[in-house]
Design a protein around this motif. Structure first.
Motif, PDB file in Angstrom:
ATOM      1  N   PHE A   1      -8.285 -10.153 -14.758  1.00 47.33           N
ATOM      2  CA  PHE A   1      -9.181  -9.004 -14.612  1.00 47.33           C
ATOM      3  C   PHE A   1      -8.565  -7.983 -13.660  1.00 47.33           C
ATOM      4  O   PHE A   1      -8.585  -6.771 -13.916  1.00 47.33           O
ATOM      5  CB  PHE A   1     -10.547  -9.459 -14.093  1.00 47.33           C
ATOM      6  N   GLY A   2      -7.999  -8.477 -12.560  1.00 45.20           N
ATOM      7  CA  GLY A   2      -7.346  -7.589 -11.608  1.00 45.20           C
ATOM      8  C   GLY A   2      -6.167  -6.855 -12.220  1.00 45.20           C
ATOM      9  O   GLY A   2      -5.948  -5.671 -11.943  1.00 45.20           O
ATOM     10  N   ALA A   3      -5.379  -7.557 -13.062  1.00 48.18           N
ATOM     11  CA  ALA A   3      -4.233  -6.908 -13.704  1.00 48.18           C
ATOM     12  C   ALA A   3      -4.696  -5.766 -14.601  1.00 48.18           C
ATOM     13  O   ALA A   3      -4.124  -4.662 -14.589  1.00 48.18           O
ATOM     14  CB  ALA A   3      -3.427  -7.931 -14.504  1.00 48.18           C
ATOM     15  N   GLY A   4      -5.745  -6.011 -15.386  1.00 46.60           N
ATOM     16  CA  GLY A   4      -6.293  -4.948 -16.222  1.00 46.60           C
ATOM     17  C   GLY A   4      -6.865  -3.822 -15.393  1.00 46.60           C
ATOM     18  O   GLY A   4      -6.711  -2.637 -15.726  1.00 46.60           O
ATOM     19  N   TYR A   5      -7.512  -4.162 -14.301  1.00 46.89           N
ATOM     20  CA  TYR A   5      -8.076  -3.181 -13.371  1.00 46.89           C
ATOM     21  C   TYR A   5      -6.962  -2.287 -12.829  1.00 46.89           C
ATOM     22  O   TYR A   5      -7.085  -1.053 -12.804  1.00 46.89           O
ATOM     23  CB  TYR A   5      -8.769  -3.957 -12.248  1.00 46.89           C
ATOM     24  N   GLY A   6      -5.869  -2.907 -12.371  1.00 46.60           N
ATOM     25  CA  GLY A   6      -4.760  -2.138 -11.826  1.00 46.60           C
ATOM     26  C   GLY A   6      -4.144  -1.206 -12.851  1.00 46.60           C
ATOM     27  O   GLY A   6      -3.859  -0.036 -12.566  1.00 46.60           O
ATOM     28  N   CYS A   7      -3.943  -1.721 -14.056  1.00 43.41           N
ATOM     29  CA  CYS A   7      -3.410  -0.871 -15.136  1.00 43.41           C
ATOM     30  C   CYS A   7      -4.364   0.275 -15.445  1.00 43.41           C
ATOM     31  O   CYS A   7      -3.934   1.419 -15.670  1.00 43.41           O
ATOM     32  CB  CYS A   7      -3.186  -1.708 -16.389  1.00 43.41           C
ATOM     33  N   ALA A   8      -5.663  -0.017 -15.456  1.00 43.50           N
ATOM     34  CA  ALA A   8      -6.653   1.008 -15.811  1.00 43.50           C
ATOM     35  C   ALA A   8      -6.666   2.152 -14.803  1.00 43.50           C
ATOM     36  O   ALA A   8      -6.812   3.321 -15.182  1.00 43.50           O
ATOM     37  CB  ALA A   8      -8.042   0.377 -15.917  1.00 43.50           C
TER      38      ALA A   8
ATOM     39  N   THR B   1       2.610   4.328  -7.447  1.00 47.36           N
ATOM     40  CA  THR B   1       3.038   4.160  -6.054  1.00 47.36           C
ATOM     41  C   THR B   1       1.845   4.268  -5.112  1.00 47.36           C
ATOM     42  O   THR B   1       1.677   3.451  -4.197  1.00 47.36           O
ATOM     43  CB  THR B   1       4.091   5.221  -5.683  1.00 47.36           C
ATOM     44  N   ILE B   2       1.000   5.292  -5.319  1.00 48.51           N
ATOM     45  CA  ILE B   2      -0.178   5.471  -4.468  1.00 48.51           C
ATOM     46  C   ILE B   2      -1.121   4.272  -4.598  1.00 48.51           C
ATOM     47  O   ILE B   2      -1.582   3.707  -3.596  1.00 48.51           O
ATOM     48  CB  ILE B   2      -0.920   6.766  -4.850  1.00 48.51           C
ATOM     49  N   ILE B   3      -1.406   3.898  -5.830  1.00 49.35           N
ATOM     50  CA  ILE B   3      -2.340   2.797  -6.063  1.00 49.35           C
ATOM     51  C   ILE B   3      -1.730   1.480  -5.593  1.00 49.35           C
ATOM     52  O   ILE B   3      -2.417   0.622  -5.019  1.00 49.35           O
ATOM     53  CB  ILE B   3      -2.730   2.748  -7.547  1.00 49.35           C
ATOM     54  N   GLY B   4      -0.415   1.309  -5.801  1.00 50.56           N
ATOM     55  CA  GLY B   4       0.253   0.089  -5.349  1.00 50.56           C
ATOM     56  C   GLY B   4       0.189  -0.074  -3.848  1.00 50.56           C
ATOM     57  O   GLY B   4       0.015  -1.189  -3.341  1.00 50.56           O
TER      58      GLY B   4
ATOM     59  N   TRP C   1      -6.878  -8.925  -6.350  1.00 49.46           N
ATOM     60  CA  TRP C   1      -5.984  -7.878  -5.883  1.00 49.46           C
ATOM     61  C   TRP C   1      -4.520  -8.206  -6.175  1.00 49.46           C
ATOM     62  O   TRP C   1      -3.705  -7.293  -6.369  1.00 49.46           O
ATOM     63  CB  TRP C   1      -6.213  -7.610  -4.406  1.00 49.46           C
ATOM     64  N   ILE C   2      -4.177  -9.477  -6.198  1.00 47.85           N
ATOM     65  CA  ILE C   2      -2.833  -9.858  -6.639  1.00 47.85           C
ATOM     66  C   ILE C   2      -2.639  -9.442  -8.094  1.00 47.85           C
ATOM     67  O   ILE C   2      -1.598  -8.897  -8.482  1.00 47.85           O
ATOM     68  CB  ILE C   2      -2.608 -11.368  -6.456  1.00 47.85           C
ATOM     69  N   GLY C   3      -3.656  -9.697  -8.923  1.00 48.38           N
ATOM     70  CA  GLY C   3      -3.598  -9.262 -10.312  1.00 48.38           C
ATOM     71  C   GLY C   3      -3.461  -7.748 -10.414  1.00 48.38           C
ATOM     72  O   GLY C   3      -2.689  -7.240 -11.238  1.00 48.38           O
ATOM     73  N   CYS C   4      -4.194  -7.020  -9.570  1.00 50.67           N
ATOM     74  CA  CYS C   4      -4.074  -5.554  -9.548  1.00 50.67           C
ATOM     75  C   CYS C   4      -2.637  -5.137  -9.261  1.00 50.67           C
ATOM     76  O   CYS C   4      -2.099  -4.220  -9.900  1.00 50.67           O
ATOM     77  CB  CYS C   4      -4.994  -4.965  -8.486  1.00 50.67           C
ATOM     78  N   SER C   5      -2.025  -5.801  -8.295  1.00 49.46           N
ATOM     79  CA  SER C   5      -0.641  -5.479  -7.936  1.00 49.46           C
ATOM     80  C   SER C   5       0.299  -5.730  -9.106  1.00 49.46           C
ATOM     81  O   SER C   5       1.214  -4.939  -9.363  1.00 49.46           O
ATOM     82  CB  SER C   5      -0.202  -6.315  -6.729  1.00 49.46           C
TER      83      SER C   5
END
Length: 380
Positions: free
Chosen positions: A117-124, A328-331, A68-72
């Motif tokens: 993986f989380g970073a790619g997930y967040g971007c996706a 913003t919503i996803i963040g 989730w940190i990567g997602c952020s």
């Protein structure tokens, strides 16, 4: 000339829309299946990683927070990159992450893989969700529900594959990496379609803090259920294999909920459905705590599956169609996704056999009461 998305013609043939956006739709669905598979592997992999790397289960739970940190990080990057982000490179980033986890070379590299993986997930999530809404015009909300439902396909299958491979996270993540390579290789045409839909007209940005708080808490519950739920089931007396199988059942219910939303969303306002989902989640958590952890956990999967689509549609309607709205919503949701497992993991070992489900019942119950108090304002 801009392509007709059907926004001004509700009777536009959906088959024409699918044909004109086929590459974007196909790669979006494949990517969400990969996202579901990778995320669902965390839960059953935690006890195995704890033994393999000789760490405590609470420490292994940091893998969820790393994701989730990567997602952020990925979502934050989208504020800068914006429409220049393509499906191809966000899937490549996810593939690199699961590839590192598949190597199994050590705990630090495994954590790094979860971050990537989380970073790619967040971007996706930022790349695909708003572009699908715009590409399909009046059909956008239904297609958004369909897209997010496909997340459940990967999430259902991954734990079953994990068990079939002898509870081996290395092989399981390796399969995800191979799938990611295939999607990356085929994602070029989707990038061209995405660049067209990303340039659609936008509305002003309108910040709605209450809706962001609702999203943050709801996604924190979802993150804890998918990441820590199997460990909680094991603490309640189930075997690791049973916990992995129940995780598949959880995501089967998750998928069923999102498919139901394609129909039910035309009957009730999105925030009303969000509120009902919270009430159902609270009831399911009480069933898990008082009677059957397995039955309650699967029920939680159904209602958790309704959280994001209903929250996202409500927040988008309240905040507009500005390019900064989606990140913003996803963040906001990721704030909960990062901190909730981080807070819960160290206490999981000290909780009683059903402590995790009591906490889930209290959180969802309190949020449901707040949602009921704001029902009219959010639906207006």
């Amino acid at each position: 000339m801009a392509r007709d998305t059907g926004r001004g013609n509700p009777e536009c043939d959906v088959r024409d829309l699918i044909k004109s956006n086929l590459a974007l739709l196909t790669v979006s669905i494949a990517s969400f299946i990969l996202m579901g598979a990778g995320t669902a592997l965390y839960g059953p992999a935690l006890p195995v990683f704890a033994r393999s790397f000789d760490i405590q289960i609470g420490t292994a739970g940091l893998l969820i927070s790393a994701h989730w940190i990567g997602c952020s990080i990925g979502v934050a990057a989208m504020f800068v990159v914006g429409a220049r982000a393509t499906p191809q490179w966000v899937v490549a980033l996810m593939t690199l992450g699961v590839g590192l986890m598949a190597l199994g070379l050590g705990w630090p590299l495994t954590l790094l893989g979860a971050v990537l993986f989380g970073a790619g997930y967040g971007c996706a999530t930022v790349v695909f969700n708003p572009r699908m809404l715009r590409a399909f015009g009046a059909r956008g909300p239904a297609m958004l529900s369909l897209l997010n439902a496909t997340f459940g396909i990967g999430a259902i299958g991954a734990p079953l594959v994990f068990v079939a491979l002898g509870n081996d996270p290395v092989l399981s993540f390796a399969i995800c990496a191979v799938i990611g390579v295939v999607i990356t290789a085929c994602a070029g045409p989707a990038g061209r379609e995405a660049s067209v839909t990303a340039t659609a007209s936008t509305m002003p940005f309108r910040l709605n803090l209450p809706m962001l708080v609702f999203g943050a808490v709801a996604i924190s519950v979802e993150a804890c259920l998918t990441g820590l739920g199997p460990t909680a089931l094991i603490k309640a007396g189930l075997s690791e294999t049973a916990a992995a199988q129940l995780l598949s059942a959880f995501f089967l219910a998750f998928l069923a909920a999102r498919l139901c939303l394609m129909v039910v969303a035309t009957w009730l306002p999105a925030f009303t459905l969000f509120t009902l989902a919270l009430l159902g989640a609270c009831a399911s958590a009480l069933i898990a705590a008082l009677w059957s952890p397995g039955v309650g956990f699967v029920g939680l999967g159904f209602f958790a599956g309704m959280f994001f689509p209903t929250e996202y549609v409500t927040a988008t309607r309240k905040m507009g169609d500005n390019p900064k709205v989606a990140p913003t919503i996803i963040g906001a949701g990721l704030v909960g996704g990062v901190f909730a497992p981080l807070i819960m993991s160290p206490f999981l070992g000290a909780m009683g056999p059903h402590g995790f489900f009591w906490v889930t019942a209290c959180v969802t119950g309190a949020l449901a009461l707040a949602a009921l108090a704001n029902l009219r304002a959010m639906n207006s």
